[in-house]
Design a protein around this motif. Structure first.
Motif, short mmCIF file in Angstrom:
data_model
loop_
_atom_site.label_atom_id
_atom_site.label_comp_id
_atom_site.label_asym_id
_atom_site.label_seq_id
_atom_site.Cartn_x
_atom_site.Cartn_y
_atom_site.Cartn_z
N UNK A 168 -8.97 1.58 -6.14
CA UNK A 168 -9.00 2.98 -5.69
C UNK A 168 -9.87 3.22 -4.47
N UNK A 169 -10.85 2.35 -4.23
CA UNK A 169 -11.74 2.55 -3.08
C UNK A 169 -11.13 2.04 -1.78
N UNK A 170 -10.01 1.35 -1.86
CA UNK A 170 -9.42 0.76 -0.66
C UNK A 170 -7.92 1.04 -0.59
N UNK A 171 -7.52 2.27 -0.28
CA UNK A 171 -6.09 2.59 -0.22
C UNK A 171 -5.37 1.85 0.89
N UNK A 194 -1.20 5.44 -11.74
CA UNK A 194 -2.55 6.03 -11.69
C UNK A 194 -2.93 6.49 -10.28
N UNK A 195 -2.02 7.18 -9.63
CA UNK A 195 -2.31 7.67 -8.28
C UNK A 195 -3.48 8.65 -8.28
N UNK A 196 -3.76 9.26 -9.46
CA UNK A 196 -4.90 10.19 -9.52
C UNK A 196 -6.22 9.50 -9.22
N UNK A 197 -6.30 8.18 -9.42
CA UNK A 197 -7.53 7.46 -9.10
C UNK A 197 -7.75 7.39 -7.58
N UNK A 198 -6.67 7.31 -6.83
CA UNK A 198 -6.78 7.37 -5.37
C UNK A 198 -7.16 8.78 -4.92
N UNK A 199 -6.52 9.77 -5.53
CA UNK A 199 -6.77 11.16 -5.14
C UNK A 199 -8.20 11.59 -5.46
N UNK A 200 -8.80 10.98 -6.48
CA UNK A 200 -10.16 11.36 -6.86
C UNK A 200 -11.19 10.87 -5.84
#
Length: 351
Positions: A168-171, A194-200
């Motif tokens: 998630x820290x490296x899109x 789990x795209x919400x982890x990127x959005x967070x």
């Protein structure tokens, strides 16, 4: 709906709570911003009604804290002694809406209707799916070579399915991996869970741009499927994901599309130019300051232009925004490219 009221006026709290409970909502009320923060820490709420001024404590500070710590909660500001300018500033800082005291039941019900429309964005889409099973089905039944991007644990070996742990820290790694995987293949699909982890962790516009790039790489080769946890994604995040799947320029219009009031105005303008008053009627508003704010946001974003005194019309970009809104409902596997957005259910290994 689960509703929290924060107001130092005890009589008002009771009246508003009774009105909401009569409409079958679950309601909790507190007399201070500190009490609201404690309640938000302990319980889940969909919407927060908060007074702009509560003695020494500021509802504006509570708004900022809620936006930072509990972004899924929609905040409605209540203004009594505060000016309309302060309420409009709250909209600029991320409040969902505001109401002037004394509030009328029809105004409260209208706001809750808008809240329901916004919350529905997190539930829209296909039926809940397990990302691993869906990736397996794309490979076995669709004949695609599939890249599954999801949080650990690592799934078992699945024929024609490659696995990339979601970082998630490296899109940017995600975008590069998709391009490397898809480019040499004739038929390829990508399932991002789990795209919400990127959005967070990143701006919604940046994740929307990432998804747009993934969709473009897959063009003509296969579908992009994006999964999310409906209990963790924000309404604006869900809109960002769904918009990016259907448009090559969605990230530039997200702020304007993010408000249900602005969506109503855009849909009215899709029927032809309208006056300030007609826009206010289309949004079911009786507050000139509020509709002026939303029309200004639409104009500043380049979706709407002011063509004459008190008259507005869509720009070409505005017509593109209407196309996005119209296309979002078609995100299912039976239509178009097969791109889809789906709520995830508990992960299970395929047998």
């Amino acid at each position: 709906m689960r509703i929290l009221i924060a107001d130092d006026d005890a009589e008002f709290r009771v009246e508003l709570a009774e009105l909401l409970q009569h409409a079958h909502h679950t309601v909790k009320s507190v007399p201070s911003a500190a009490g609201a923060a404690t309640a938000l820490e302990r319980e889940e709420f969909d919407v927060l009604f908060t007074d702009i001024q509560m003695g020494r404590q500021s509802g504006m500070d509570l708004l900022a804290e809620t936006r930072q710590k509990w972004p899924r909660v929609l905040v409605v500001m209540l203004t009594g002694k505060a000016t309309v300018e302060t309420a409009v500033r709250a909209l600029q800082l991320g409040a969902f809406d505001y109401l002037r005291k004394p509030v009328r039941p029809d105004q409260v019900n209208r706001v809750l209707d808008l809240v329901s429309q916004q919350l529905a964005l997190t539930r829209a889409g296909a039926k809940p799916l397990d990302p691993i099973r869906y990736a397996s089905a794309l490979a076995a039944e669709g004949g695609y070579e599939v890249l599954l991007i999801s949080p650990p644990p690592v799934p078992g070996v699945i024929e024609k399915v490659s696995y990339l742990p979601l970082d998630p820290d490296n899109p940017f790694r995600v975008g590069d991996a998709v391009e490397d995987f898809v480019t040499p293949k004739e038929r390829a699909a990508v399932v991002l869970a789990a795209v919400e982890e990127l959005l967070a962790r990143h701006r919604e516009e940046d994740i929307a741009a990432l998804l747009e790039g993934m969709r473009a790489v897959l063009e003509g080769k296969g579908p992009l499927a994006v999964g999310y946890d409906p209990n963790k994604i924000t309404a604006s995040g869900a809109l960002a994901v769904r918009s990016s799947i259907v448009s090559a320029d969605a990230h530039t219009t997200l702020e304007s599309l993010g408000s249900p009031i602005r969506r109503l105005v855009l849909r009215r303008l899709s029927e032809g130019s309208c006056t300030f008053t007609q826009a206010m009627e289309a949004a079911h508003l009786d507050d000139t300051s509020k509709i002026a704010f939303h029309l200004r946001k639409l104009t500043e974003s380049g979706l709407v232009t002011h063509i004459a005194r008190e008259r507005y019309q869509l720009t070409p970009r505005g017509r593109g925004a209407i196309t996005i809104l119209s296309s979002i409902d078609d995100l299912d596997s039976a239509k178009g490219s097969g791109n889809r957005v789906f709520p995830s259910r508990a992960r299970q290994r395929p047998k």
